[in-house]
Scaffold this motif. Sequence first.
Motif, PDB file in Angstrom:
ATOM      1  N   GLY A  38      60.703  65.165  35.682  1.00 49.34           N
ATOM      2  CA  GLY A  38      60.326  65.965  34.523  1.00 49.34           C
ATOM      3  C   GLY A  38      60.986  67.317  34.435  1.00 49.34           C
ATOM      4  N   SER A  39      61.759  67.694  35.462  1.00 48.69           N
ATOM      5  CA  SER A  39      62.400  69.015  35.458  1.00 48.69           C
ATOM      6  C   SER A  39      63.913  68.943  35.592  1.00 48.69           C
ATOM      7  N   GLY A  40      64.439  67.819  36.092  1.00 48.70           N
ATOM      8  CA  GLY A  40      65.872  67.711  36.293  1.00 48.70           C
ATOM      9  C   GLY A  40      66.398  68.577  37.419  1.00 48.70           C
ATOM     10  N   LEU A  41      65.523  69.058  38.281  1.00 49.74           N
ATOM     11  CA  LEU A  41      65.978  69.912  39.379  1.00 49.74           C
ATOM     12  C   LEU A  41      66.791  69.104  40.391  1.00 49.74           C
ATOM     13  N   GLY A  85      69.156  60.406  40.750  1.00 49.04           N
ATOM     14  CA  GLY A  85      68.843  59.509  39.651  1.00 49.04           C
ATOM     15  C   GLY A  85      67.693  60.030  38.814  1.00 49.04           C
ATOM     16  N   LEU A  86      66.722  60.681  39.459  1.00 50.79           N
ATOM     17  CA  LEU A  86      65.612  61.287  38.716  1.00 50.79           C
ATOM     18  C   LEU A  86      66.100  62.452  37.872  1.00 50.79           C
ATOM     19  N   ARG A  87      67.109  63.151  38.342  1.00 50.06           N
ATOM     20  CA  ARG A  87      67.733  64.218  37.540  1.00 50.06           C
ATOM     21  C   ARG A  87      68.401  63.608  36.305  1.00 50.06           C
ATOM     22  N   HIS A  88      69.083  62.480  36.496  1.00 56.92           N
ATOM     23  CA  HIS A  88      69.685  61.784  35.360  1.00 56.92           C
ATOM     24  C   HIS A  88      68.612  61.321  34.372  1.00 56.92           C
ATOM     25  N   PHE A  89      67.461  60.901  34.888  1.00 63.72           N
ATOM     26  CA  PHE A  89      66.373  60.471  34.015  1.00 63.72           C
ATOM     27  C   PHE A  89      65.956  61.615  33.093  1.00 63.72           C
ATOM     28  N   ALA A  90      65.789  62.807  33.655  1.00 59.16           N
ATOM     29  CA  ALA A  90      65.390  63.964  32.852  1.00 59.16           C
ATOM     30  C   ALA A  90      66.436  64.285  31.791  1.00 59.16           C
ATOM     31  N   ALA A  91      67.717  64.232  32.183  1.00 59.30           N
ATOM     32  CA  ALA A  91      68.790  64.525  31.229  1.00 59.30           C
ATOM     33  C   ALA A  91      68.813  63.506  30.098  1.00 59.30           C
ATOM     34  N   SER A  92      68.667  62.224  30.449  1.00 54.32           N
ATOM     35  CA  SER A  92      68.719  61.177  29.417  1.00 54.32           C
ATOM     36  C   SER A  92      67.536  61.280  28.471  1.00 54.32           C
ATOM     37  N   ALA A  93      66.374  61.709  29.004  1.00 57.57           N
ATOM     38  CA  ALA A  93      65.205  61.878  28.139  1.00 57.57           C
ATOM     39  C   ALA A  93      65.453  62.985  27.117  1.00 57.57           C
ATOM     40  N   LEU A  94      66.068  64.073  27.559  1.00 58.44           N
ATOM     41  CA  LEU A  94      66.393  65.158  26.631  1.00 58.44           C
ATOM     42  C   LEU A  94      67.366  64.689  25.559  1.00 58.44           C
ATOM     43  N   ILE A  95      68.400  63.979  25.992  1.00 55.66           N
ATOM     44  CA  ILE A  95      69.436  63.534  25.055  1.00 55.66           C
ATOM     45  C   ILE A  95      68.851  62.567  24.028  1.00 55.66           C
TER      46      ILE A  95
END
Length: 361
Positions: free
Chosen positions: A189-192, A292-302
Motif C-alpha cells: 500500500g505504500s510502494g516503499l 513485487g509488492l512495490r510493483h503492485f502499489a505502482a500498478s494500482a496507481l497507474i
Amino acid sequence: MASIQKRPDGRWRARYRDEADREHARHFTRKVDAQRWLDTVTASIVRGDYVDPKAGRETVRAYSSRWQSVQVSSSGTARIVDNALRRHIMPALGGRAIGAVRRSDVQAFIKLLETKGLSAGTVRNIYEVAARVFDAAVDDRVISASPCRRITFPKSDGDEVVPPTVEEVAALRSALDPQWQAVVVTLAGSGLRVGELLGLSVSDVDFLRGTIRVERQRLQSGELAAVKSRTSRRIVPVGQVVIEALAAYLAAYPSDDALFRDEWGVPLSYRRWKRLLGDAACEAGVRVTSHGLRHFAASALISGGASVKQVQTFLGHSSAVITLRTYAHLFPGDEDRTRNVLDAALGPLADFLRTTPASEG
C-alpha cells in the motif's frame, strides 16, 4: 626543455623534462622521427593532457584501491562499488597494468560476466564501476584515454514487470503469522523499498494525515543510513487500509522506536524478513517478493489514472525516465491517446480536405 642529440652509434636521442621535472628519453634511427615524437609530447603538455608514460604501469588493483579509498558516497553505494571491484573487476583485470588495458579487454570482461549467468542489468552495473575507475585514471593523467568506449552489452531479457494480483498479495498475507501481516499490507500500500520500510520508526507514521515519512533505510548489515538519494526522501500518502493495519499492529506489538520489531524486540532485519517472506510465498504457492509488492502499489496507481510524475514522486524515483522504463507498458490508453493527439494536430488539414473538391483525373 627538450633536445635532440646524435649518439656515437648514429642514432638520435630525444629527451624532455615533464611538469614534475622528470627526464624522459627515447632513441630513434631518424632525426625526423625524434622531432615528431617531441612535437607530440610538447603539444600534449601545452593542451594539458600530457600523461607520464610510466604512470600507466601501475596495476588496476593498485589504482582502484587508491580511487576507492577517497570516494565520498552513501554506504549503500560504497557497498555496491566494493562488491563490483572485489568480486568481479579485480579477479579479471586487477593484475594488469592500467595503461595496458584495451577496449577489447573490457569487451572480453563483459563477455565473461555474461557467461557467469549474471543479468544484463547486473553486468551493466559492474561495468559502470569499472568505467568510473578508468575515467578517474584519465582525470588523474595516469592514462590518456579510457578503454571503456563503444562496449557492447548483453541484451536484456526484455521481460516486462508483471505486478502480483490482489489475490496473490492476499494469499501471501494469510500465509504469514499475524505479527508480520502488516508488513505485507504496508509494502503493497505504500510502494516503499524494503530497506525504507525496515528503517521506519513509529514517529514516521502520521495516522491523522495518512502519510509515512521516508528519511532512512536499514541496510543489510542492520545499520540505519540515509535514503539513497534526495528524491527518495519523501512523504508517502497511504490509504486507510494501511493505516488501520499499522494501528492494529502497534496495538498488539507496541513500540516507541522502530516500527517493526521481531519477537525479541530487535528491529526486524532484512535477512529475517527475506526468510519470512520466502517461506510464506512458498506456502501460499505464489512468487511474490518485496519488490513485487512495490510493483503492485505502482500498478494500482497507474490503473487508477495517476500520471507518470505522480508515480515517480510516490516511488521516490530520481527521474521520470526510470518510472517510464519500468512501467510504461502499464499506462493505459496509449494508442487512443496517440490517435487523439494526431487528429487534433491534423484537424486543419482534415477541414481543408473536406472543403476542397477532388481534382479531376
